[in-house]
Write an enzyme that holds these catalytic residues in place. Structure first.
Site, PDB file in Angstrom:
ATOM      1  N   TYR A 442      29.648  69.063  13.822  1.00  0.00           N
ATOM      2  CA  TYR A 442      28.534  69.016  14.773  1.00  0.00           C
ATOM      3  C   TYR A 442      28.875  68.280  16.057  1.00  0.00           C
ATOM      4  O   TYR A 442      29.934  67.686  16.185  1.00  0.00           O
ATOM      5  CB  TYR A 442      27.263  68.504  14.126  1.00  0.00           C
ATOM      6  CG  TYR A 442      27.208  67.101  13.569  1.00  0.00           C
ATOM      7  CD1 TYR A 442      26.054  66.663  12.934  1.00  0.00           C
ATOM      8  CD2 TYR A 442      28.261  66.200  13.670  1.00  0.00           C
ATOM      9  CE1 TYR A 442      25.949  65.391  12.409  1.00  0.00           C
ATOM     10  CE2 TYR A 442      28.167  64.939  13.160  1.00  0.00           C
ATOM     11  CZ  TYR A 442      27.012  64.532  12.541  1.00  0.00           C
ATOM     12  OH  TYR A 442      26.921  63.260  12.035  1.00  0.00           O
ATOM     13  N   GLU A 443      27.961  68.414  17.034  1.00  0.00           N
ATOM     14  CA  GLU A 443      28.166  67.955  18.419  1.00  0.00           C
ATOM     15  C   GLU A 443      29.360  68.662  19.055  1.00  0.00           C
ATOM     16  O   GLU A 443      30.117  68.058  19.819  1.00  0.00           O
ATOM     17  CB  GLU A 443      28.335  66.426  18.485  1.00  0.00           C
ATOM     18  CG  GLU A 443      27.223  65.643  17.843  1.00  0.00           C
ATOM     19  CD  GLU A 443      25.837  66.065  18.310  1.00  0.00           C
ATOM     20  OE1 GLU A 443      25.714  66.657  19.397  1.00  0.00           O
ATOM     21  OE2 GLU A 443      24.872  65.820  17.567  1.00  0.00           O
ATOM     22  N   GLY A 444      29.523  69.927  18.743  1.00  0.00           N
ATOM     23  CA  GLY A 444      30.668  70.690  19.237  1.00  0.00           C
ATOM     24  C   GLY A 444      31.800  70.575  18.251  1.00  0.00           C
ATOM     25  O   GLY A 444      32.343  69.488  18.043  1.00  0.00           O
ATOM     26  N   GLN A 449      36.019  70.822  21.139  1.00  0.00           N
ATOM     27  CA  GLN A 449      36.524  69.617  21.803  1.00  0.00           C
ATOM     28  C   GLN A 449      37.940  69.843  22.334  1.00  0.00           C
ATOM     29  O   GLN A 449      38.294  69.384  23.431  1.00  0.00           O
ATOM     30  CB  GLN A 449      36.516  68.426  20.839  1.00  0.00           C
ATOM     31  CG  GLN A 449      35.174  68.124  20.192  1.00  0.00           C
ATOM     32  CD  GLN A 449      34.068  67.892  21.196  1.00  0.00           C
ATOM     33  OE1 GLN A 449      34.270  67.255  22.222  1.00  0.00           O
ATOM     34  NE2 GLN A 449      32.897  68.424  20.908  1.00  0.00           N
TER      35      GLN A 449
END
Length: 596
Positions: A442-444, A449
């Site tokens: 999660y969060e990319g 990234q």
């Protein structure tokens, strides 16, 4: 059966002996009064809160999970979570590094980062409830209207209200340009927002009296794609003009995700059915505003895995010292026992030292990054602020992806130390592995990234940001290049720095011919850069330890041994990574889809 001791000594080492943050902070008017004793005292108390209040709830919270009342759409967190949150609020912890203008204590981000590492070690699922509030606070602080700031920031600072970020929808994750949630202007400055969001961490709970959702949606005249996204603040309860809470807003939890890990956190499916919200920032520029929160969250996720790496390591060491199994290959070590403790076996030590090296290297990077944020926010020198901002932008995807990859490796190793017992719930190790796995997603995802690092942060500006970090490395190499005692650290660091420069140039040239080359090399490239950053900090830590290794304090001996382990056993991974990155995209793309 798990245990946790806050690593205060190592945090103090990084802040006061490695980075000397206090001297630098004193040059910033906002932090001129901060001293080492204050920082140490705050973190000592923070460590007590983590170890004594929320750590005992980690395993029970995982077993109990969250409960949704489908009639009222209310969610109840695991037993003890709400009471622990009240203690967190009463202790003033939400206000630690927030703006004094809104009731904050104004301490450096560096201090808050250390506090959050301990919280994540103690109980990642619980920590996600207040943790997301920091990102919401920062986004509103940077882009909110004066009225929005006055309404929401004091409550977020006090911890009376918590925050979320509502991005993902059932048909789109990272590709936010596909989102469908709509915002209809009402002519009075408000909007009615309709749509569905999924995977919303802490989206609904009973810990705080109100939840402030930051929601991405499209205005009626919005262009297609990511350039047509706006950001709105949508409270669970509508806030009256006098600051009191009004009616329940039309945003509610339609379901909870049944997850592999972080069971104690409510990962919610959120339904917006004409919910009232107000615009944050400019129309169609919501991603710019939301990226403030997203970047804060990405750094926060790195801290989650750093915390798990540390607590898993501590428990694996305790077990390895106690568990007896077979004899050492070089002869019995515990002659008074029927077998030796497993810590005598080389491969057990390799697993333990891997976790330790990744924890201590990650801590150095995380604290350094937090300190760069303090420089960016509080320095009086514009050039220094710009340099710090560029460095933070460069390392944010590394903090998120490299630390979470390492957290997965480390928690898996630590579970392996327990053998069959690691697979058994009572020992607590399998929970750390399950919880660590989400952090890579999660969060990319970590692939996202990697694409961000190589495509946006390196190639897009012809390596300008990377060169800034490279100059820091080069200055250290030149400074210590004549120090014979440092050669075992300086030589591999300098060698890797040269290789990263050549690899970057090579991938960049290939990408001009075929942009897919970036996608083919990005994941390996990020991991190589992660090791470059770690090698730099481990070399610096080795320098400090070498100077004090004869002081009689065993801390420095252990630090030096861990540095040597990192350079001997972990850094060489870069050789294979560079080779696979150079192999290019052809082996990945030449197979026809029909052949899969």
């Amino acid at each position: 059966m798990a245990q946790y001791t806050p690593p205060l000594r190592d945090m103090q080492f990084v802040m006061h002996e490695l980075l000397n943050v206090v001297d630098a902070l004193k040059q910033m008017p906002a932090h001129a009064e901060v001293d080492a004793d204050t920082i140490n005292a705050v973190l000592e108390e923070g460590g007590k809160f983590a170890a004594e209040v929320i750590f005992p709830l980690n395993q029970t919270g995982d077993e109990e999970g969250c409960k949704l009342d489908k009639t009222t759409h209310e969610v109840t967190a695991p037993k003890g979570f709400k009471e622990a949150y009240q203690k967190y609020v009463e202790g003033g912890w939400p206000a630690l590094s927030t703006d004094p203008e809104y009731g904050g204590q104004g301490l450096p981000i560096t201090v808050n980062q250390c506090f959050y590492e301990m919280l994540n070690s103690a109980n990642q699922a619980w920590t996600m409830y207040p943790g997301l509030s920091h990102g919401a606070y920062e986004a509103l602080h940077a882009h909110g209207t004066p009225e929005q700031k006055a309404t929401y920031l004091p409550k977020l600072t006090a911890g009376q209200w918590t925050g979320t970020m509502c991005l993902t929808e059932p048909h789109c994750g990272t590709d936010l340009g596909l989102l469908r949630t709509k915002a209809e202007p009402q002519g009075d400055g408000t909007y009615k927002i309709t749509g569905q969001k999924i995977f919303i961490s802490a989206g609904e709970h009973d810990l705080a009296e109100n939840i402030i959702h930051l929601v991405l949606a499209r205005l009626p005249d919005a262009p297609q794609g990511s350039k047509g996204i706006s950001l709105f603040v949508v409270p669970k309860f509508v806030v009256n003009k006098d600051g009191s809470l009004g009616e329940r807003n039309k945003i509610y939890c339609g379901g909870l995700e049944h997850k592999m890990g972080i069971h104690g956190n409510a990962t919610a499916q959120m339904v917006l059915d004409g919910a009232v919200g107000t615009l944050v920032g400019e129309p169609h520029k919501g991603l710019q505003a939301m990226f403030v929160m997203m970047n804060a969250a990405r750094l926060g996720v790195g801290m989650q895995s750093l915390g798990l790496t540390e607590v898993a390591y501590q428990n694996a060491v305790a077990y390895a010292k106690d568990r007896i199994q077979m004899r050492s290959l070089s002869g019995a070590k515990a002659t008074d026992k029927p077998a030796d403790p497993i810590i005598v076996h080389p491969d057990v030590r390799k697993m333990l030292l891997t976790a330790r090296a990744y924890a201590e290297g990650g801590r150095a990077l995380a604290i350094w990054t937090a300190f760069q944020i303090d420089r960016e926010l509080s320095s009086t020198d514009e050039a220094e602020r710009k340099e710090a901002a560029d460095l933070v932008a460069l390392v944010t995807p590394i903090v998120k992806a490299f630390l979470t990859d390492n957290g997965w490796i480390a928690t898996s190793h630590c579970m392996q130390v327990f053998g069959g017992h690691g697979y058994i719930k009572e020992w607590g190790m399998e929970q750390y592995v399950r919880d660590a796995r989400i952090n890579m997603i999660y969060e990319g995802t970590n692939t996202i990234q990697s694409l961000d690092l190589l495509g946006r942060k390196v190639l897009a500006d012809n390596g300008a940001k990377l060169k800034k970090f490279g100059k820091i490395v080069q200055a250290f190499v030149e400074e210590e290049g004549v120090n014979e005692n440092m050669q075992e650290f300086i030589n591999p660091l300098a060698d890797l720095g040269d290789k990263v420069t050549k690899l970057t140039t090579e991938i960049g040239m290939k990408a001009f011919q075929n942009p897919d080359e970036v996608g083919g090399a990005a994941v390996d490239y990020l991991r190589v850069c992660g090791h470059l950053v770690f090698a730099y900090f481990w070399a610096r830590m080795a320098k400090v330890a070498l100077a004090k290794v004869d002081s009689g304090d065993p801390f420095y001996k252990a630090k030096l041994i861990t540095a040597r382990f990192y350079f001997a056993k972990l850094l060489p991974e870069t050789a294979s990574l560079i080779r696979t990155a150079r192999a290019g995209v052809k082996p990945l793309m030449e197979m026809d889809e029909a052949l899969f």
